[in-house]
Structures are given as structure tokens and as C-alpha cells.
Scaffold this motif. Structure first.
Motif, PDB file in Angstrom:
ATOM      1  N   ASP A 209      -8.845  -0.291   0.303  1.00  9.25           N
ATOM      2  CA  ASP A 209      -7.977   0.310   1.019  1.00  9.25           C
ATOM      3  C   ASP A 209      -6.620   0.401   0.164  1.00  9.25           C
ATOM      4  O   ASP A 209      -5.875   1.114  -0.076  1.00  9.25           O
ATOM      5  CB  ASP A 209      -7.957  -0.277   2.329  1.00  9.25           C
ATOM      6  CG  ASP A 209      -6.850   0.604   3.113  1.00  9.25           C
ATOM      7  OD1 ASP A 209      -7.113   1.963   3.229  1.00  9.25           O
ATOM      8  OD2 ASP A 209      -5.782   0.131   3.589  1.00  9.25           O
ATOM      9  N   SER A 210      -6.239  -0.851  -0.051  1.00 11.72           N
ATOM     10  CA  SER A 210      -4.939  -0.997  -0.734  1.00 11.72           C
ATOM     11  C   SER A 210      -5.201  -0.394  -2.231  1.00 11.72           C
ATOM     12  O   SER A 210      -4.308   0.290  -2.764  1.00 11.72           O
ATOM     13  CB  SER A 210      -4.539  -2.526  -1.230  1.00 11.72           C
ATOM     14  OG  SER A 210      -4.283  -2.975   0.048  1.00 11.72           O
ATOM     15  N   THR A 211      -6.101  -0.753  -2.999  1.00 16.89           N
ATOM     16  CA  THR A 211      -6.226   0.056  -4.329  1.00 16.89           C
ATOM     17  C   THR A 211      -6.436   1.648  -4.352  1.00 16.89           C
ATOM     18  O   THR A 211      -5.820   2.108  -5.117  1.00 16.89           O
ATOM     19  CB  THR A 211      -7.722  -0.456  -4.973  1.00 16.89           C
ATOM     20  OG1 THR A 211      -7.499  -1.993  -4.863  1.00 16.89           O
ATOM     21  CG2 THR A 211      -7.792   0.047  -6.337  1.00 16.89           C
TER      22      THR A 211
ATOM     23  N   TYR B 124      -0.242  -4.533  -5.367  1.00 21.37           N
ATOM     24  CA  TYR B 124      -0.055  -3.301  -4.441  1.00 21.37           C
ATOM     25  C   TYR B 124       1.579  -3.327  -3.949  1.00 21.37           C
ATOM     26  O   TYR B 124       2.419  -2.111  -4.014  1.00 21.37           O
ATOM     27  CB  TYR B 124      -0.826  -3.322  -3.213  1.00 21.37           C
ATOM     28  CG  TYR B 124      -0.668  -2.111  -2.322  1.00 21.37           C
ATOM     29  CD1 TYR B 124      -0.968  -0.969  -2.416  1.00 21.37           C
ATOM     30  CD2 TYR B 124       0.250  -2.509  -1.113  1.00 21.37           C
ATOM     31  CE1 TYR B 124      -0.870   0.147  -1.514  1.00 21.37           C
ATOM     32  CE2 TYR B 124       0.313  -1.355  -0.009  1.00 21.37           C
ATOM     33  CZ  TYR B 124      -0.129  -0.286  -0.321  1.00 21.37           C
ATOM     34  OH  TYR B 124       0.118   0.776   0.636  1.00 21.37           O
ATOM     35  N   HIS B 125       2.036  -3.995  -3.449  1.00 17.92           N
ATOM     36  CA  HIS B 125       3.519  -4.377  -2.913  1.00 17.92           C
ATOM     37  C   HIS B 125       4.598  -4.039  -4.164  1.00 17.92           C
ATOM     38  O   HIS B 125       5.584  -3.695  -3.837  1.00 17.92           O
ATOM     39  CB  HIS B 125       3.645  -5.525  -1.856  1.00 17.92           C
ATOM     40  CG  HIS B 125       3.066  -5.389  -0.705  1.00 17.92           C
ATOM     41  ND1 HIS B 125       3.367  -4.493   0.235  1.00 17.92           N
ATOM     42  CD2 HIS B 125       2.005  -5.960  -0.292  1.00 17.92           C
ATOM     43  CE1 HIS B 125       2.509  -4.685   1.043  1.00 17.92           C
ATOM     44  NE2 HIS B 125       1.480  -5.423   0.977  1.00 17.92           N
TER      45      HIS B 125
ATOM     46  N   GLY C 227       3.862  -2.200  -6.790  1.00 17.73           N
ATOM     47  CA  GLY C 227       3.792  -1.140  -7.170  1.00 17.73           C
ATOM     48  C   GLY C 227       3.088  -1.250  -8.589  1.00 17.73           C
ATOM     49  O   GLY C 227       3.518  -0.195  -9.490  1.00 17.73           O
TER      50      GLY C 227
ATOM     51  N   HIS D 272      -5.009   3.637  -1.811  1.00 15.22           N
ATOM     52  CA  HIS D 272      -4.218   4.276  -1.196  1.00 15.22           C
ATOM     53  C   HIS D 272      -3.323   5.121  -2.137  1.00 15.22           C
ATOM     54  O   HIS D 272      -2.977   6.366  -1.687  1.00 15.22           O
ATOM     55  CB  HIS D 272      -3.043   3.040  -0.491  1.00 15.22           C
ATOM     56  CG  HIS D 272      -1.973   3.865   0.317  1.00 15.22           C
ATOM     57  ND1 HIS D 272      -0.940   3.439  -0.376  1.00 15.22           N
ATOM     58  CD2 HIS D 272      -2.038   4.717   1.120  1.00 15.22           C
ATOM     59  CE1 HIS D 272       0.049   4.204   0.595  1.00 15.22           C
ATOM     60  NE2 HIS D 272      -0.589   4.985   1.284  1.00 15.22           N
ATOM     61  N   GLN D 273      -2.868   4.439  -3.168  1.00 17.04           N
ATOM     62  CA  GLN D 273      -2.167   5.491  -4.465  1.00 17.04           C
ATOM     63  C   GLN D 273      -3.057   5.532  -5.412  1.00 17.04           C
ATOM     64  O   GLN D 273      -2.338   5.839  -6.562  1.00 17.04           O
ATOM     65  CB  GLN D 273      -0.907   4.947  -4.493  1.00 17.04           C
ATOM     66  CG  GLN D 273      -0.020   5.105  -3.079  1.00 17.04           C
ATOM     67  CD  GLN D 273       1.256   4.290  -3.274  1.00 17.04           C
ATOM     68  OE1 GLN D 273       1.575   3.741  -4.110  1.00 17.04           O
ATOM     69  NE2 GLN D 273       2.123   4.546  -2.451  1.00 17.04           N
ATOM     70  N   GLY D 274      -4.332   5.248  -5.443  1.00 12.76           N
ATOM     71  CA  GLY D 274      -5.028   5.283  -6.731  1.00 12.76           C
ATOM     72  C   GLY D 274      -5.906   6.183  -6.643  1.00 12.76           C
ATOM     73  O   GLY D 274      -5.921   7.083  -5.909  1.00 12.76           O
ATOM     74  N   GLU D 275      -6.843   6.165  -7.831  1.00 11.43           N
ATOM     75  CA  GLU D 275      -8.034   7.122  -7.924  1.00 11.43           C
ATOM     76  C   GLU D 275      -9.331   6.413  -8.010  1.00 11.43           C
ATOM     77  O   GLU D 275      -9.365   5.432  -8.675  1.00 11.43           O
ATOM     78  CB  GLU D 275      -7.725   7.892  -9.198  1.00 11.43           C
ATOM     79  CG  GLU D 275      -6.692   8.826  -9.172  1.00 11.43           C
ATOM     80  CD  GLU D 275      -6.330   9.961 -10.303  1.00 11.43           C
ATOM     81  OE1 GLU D 275      -7.527  10.275 -10.911  1.00 11.43           O
ATOM     82  OE2 GLU D 275      -5.476   9.735 -10.995  1.00 11.43           O
TER      83      GLU D 275
END
Length: 98
Positions: free
Chosen positions: A57-59, A25-26, A28, A61-64
Motif C-alpha cells: 500500500d505504501s509503495t 515513504y514518509h 519521499g 500509493h505514489q508509485g508504479e
């Protein structure tokens, strides 16, 4: 790619899994999960509902999140359909006559 729920995970697995997800996650980096369990059951699979929620939540956050439904692609064209209950007569066992 990680598969959630076909294999059993013991206590402590969520800690390691969270570290992997958090690092990706961190940085990218992408990560892909496949599962036959709803997201709300990940806490049971990982034995830690709080860490499961943090992973989700981490997955997301910018995922689908893509939910696929329907019959198995691998079983297409076969007479076997695991999504449909078998007729009662197919479930009965016939014993040989004495």
C-alpha cells in the motif's frame, strides 16, 4: 533496491522491512522492488500478510507497478528457454547397457 522472494525471510523480517519502507515513504524517497512472486503472495514470503499489504500500500500509493513478462533477457540467443517445457525425450535418462 530490494528483491522479494529469492531468499527466504524468517518471521520478524516483515517488521524490519516495513520500517524501512515506511521511513522512505514518509521522506519521499524512492524504493524499487524486483520479484518473481505476485503481490498476493508477499504475505507468505514475509510471514505476515497484514504487514505485506501495508508495504504494498505504501509503495504503490505514489508509485508504479510494472509487470514484465516474456523470455529471460539474459538467455536471449541461447537454445535454452526456461519458459518452455522441455520435450519428453530430453527428460529421459539413458542408462548404459550391461
Amino acid at each position: 533496491m530490494a528483491e522479494m522472494s529469492y531468499l527466504g525471510y524468517g518471521p520478524g523480517a516483515a517488521d524490519i522491512f516495513f520500517q524501512v519502507v515506511d521511513r522512505r515513504y514518509h521522506k519521499g524517497r524512492p524504493i524499487l522492488f524486483t520479484t518473481n512472486k505476485p503481490l498476493r503472495q508477499w504475505g507468505r514470503v514475509l510471514y505476515d500478510p497484514e504487514l505485506a499489504r501495508a508495504i504494498i500500500d505504501s509503495t504503490l500509493h505514489q508509485g508504479e507497478y510494472i509487470k514484465l513478462s516474456g523470455s529471460s533477457y539474459r538467455l536471449r540467443g541461447s537454445k535454452l528457454d526456461l519458459d518452455q517445457p522441455a520435450p519428453a525425450e530430453q527428460l529421459q535418462t539413458t542408462l548404459p547397457s550391461a
